[in-house]
Design a protein around this motif. Structure first.
Motif, short mmCIF file in Angstrom:
data_model
loop_
_atom_site.label_atom_id
_atom_site.label_comp_id
_atom_site.label_asym_id
_atom_site.label_seq_id
_atom_site.Cartn_x
_atom_site.Cartn_y
_atom_site.Cartn_z
N GLU A 84 0.94 -1.31 -0.07
CA GLU A 84 -0.09 -0.16 -0.05
C GLU A 84 0.82 1.19 -0.17
O GLU A 84 0.69 2.15 -0.70
CB GLU A 84 -1.04 0.01 1.21
N LEU A 85 2.04 1.22 0.91
CA LEU A 85 2.79 2.32 0.65
C LEU A 85 3.48 2.63 -0.55
O LEU A 85 3.63 3.53 -1.01
CB LEU A 85 3.79 2.14 1.96
N PHE A 131 -0.38 8.68 5.21
CA PHE A 131 0.56 7.47 5.37
C PHE A 131 1.34 7.46 6.65
O PHE A 131 2.01 8.55 6.66
CB PHE A 131 1.14 6.85 4.59
N VAL A 132 1.20 6.73 7.71
CA VAL A 132 2.01 6.85 8.81
C VAL A 132 2.81 5.50 8.78
O VAL A 132 2.28 4.46 8.93
CB VAL A 132 1.27 7.14 10.10
N VAL A 133 4.12 5.46 9.27
CA VAL A 133 4.85 4.33 9.49
C VAL A 133 5.03 4.45 11.03
O VAL A 133 5.75 5.65 11.51
CB VAL A 133 6.57 4.26 8.67
N PHE A 166 15.14 9.04 4.06
CA PHE A 166 14.34 8.38 3.17
C PHE A 166 14.04 9.29 2.12
O PHE A 166 13.88 9.15 0.90
CB PHE A 166 13.12 8.00 3.77
N ALA A 167 13.70 10.65 2.58
CA ALA A 167 13.34 11.52 1.38
C ALA A 167 14.71 12.05 0.48
O ALA A 167 14.28 12.08 -0.82
CB ALA A 167 13.04 12.89 2.32
N LEU A 217 12.56 1.19 5.05
CA LEU A 217 12.40 2.21 4.13
C LEU A 217 13.51 1.80 2.81
O LEU A 217 13.32 2.29 1.97
CB LEU A 217 12.52 3.46 4.80
N ASP A 218 14.56 1.53 3.38
CA ASP A 218 15.58 1.15 2.40
C ASP A 218 15.12 0.17 1.39
O ASP A 218 15.35 0.04 0.14
CB ASP A 218 16.98 0.77 2.77
#
Length: 181
Positions: A27-28, A108-110, A53-54, A156-157
């Protein structure tokens, strides 16, 4: 002793990452691919993970901003606000998500908790220990939220690798890497 510590940290993170829900990661991935622009938000160490991540998203060619930076434009329809927060309940996160949804942006939240109470467009739960050490969190030898931070960074990587799969060579990313350092 150091080797044992490293092995312990790697083992703990492997256990955490094994508990990630594939549907949530998919979904992300889809939200990132669909977004016109991506806005990242996090406080403290989660904010540092968000900035890393950005930067990786920018290297991949995404139009990305970090909330709080002076060059961050207004968010709008078609954009994605992604928050990184172990608790998922910080007042500033709730405020930013509310504002984003008000203008039609996706959210969206992690987070480490699926009980964050946010009405968000999506959640990716990292089942890691946080500084709170709640009963449902895994045991860890690491202090405070280190396990969450490390697991979020690794996950996230992996998201970046999934976004790049079959489409980009390292040379293309390197062209977007800072050259005034």
């Amino acid at each position: 002793m150091m080797k044992r510590m490293i092995e312990t940290i790697l083992h703990e993170n492997a256990l955490v990452l094994a508990g990630i829900d594939k549907k949530e990661t998919d979904e992300l991935l889809n939200k990132i691919k669909e977004a016109t622009r991506i806005f990242l938000y996090g406080e403290g160490r989660s904010g540092l993970i968000g900035k890393a991540f950005a930067m990786r998203l920018m290297h991949c060619g995404y139009n990305v901003y970090v909330i709080g930076e002076t060059i961050t434009p207004s968010i709008g329809k078609g954009d994605l606000l992604m928050g990184i927060s172990a608790s998922g309940t910080s007042p500033s996160l709730l405020h930013h998500f509310s504002k984003a949804e008000e203008v039609g942006a996706a959210t969206f939240v992690v987070t480490a908790s699926n009980e964050h109470g946010l009405l968000v467009g999506g959640t990716l739960v990292i089942p890691a220990a946080t500084k709170r050490r709640r009963k449902d969190e895994p045991e860890t030898v690491q202090p405070l939220g280190s396990q969450f931070d490390q697991s979020a960074h690794l996950l996230l990587d992996a998201i970046i690798l999934a976004l790049l799969e079959g489409r980009t060579e390292n040379d293309e990313l390197f062209k977007r890497h800072a050259n005034i350092e």
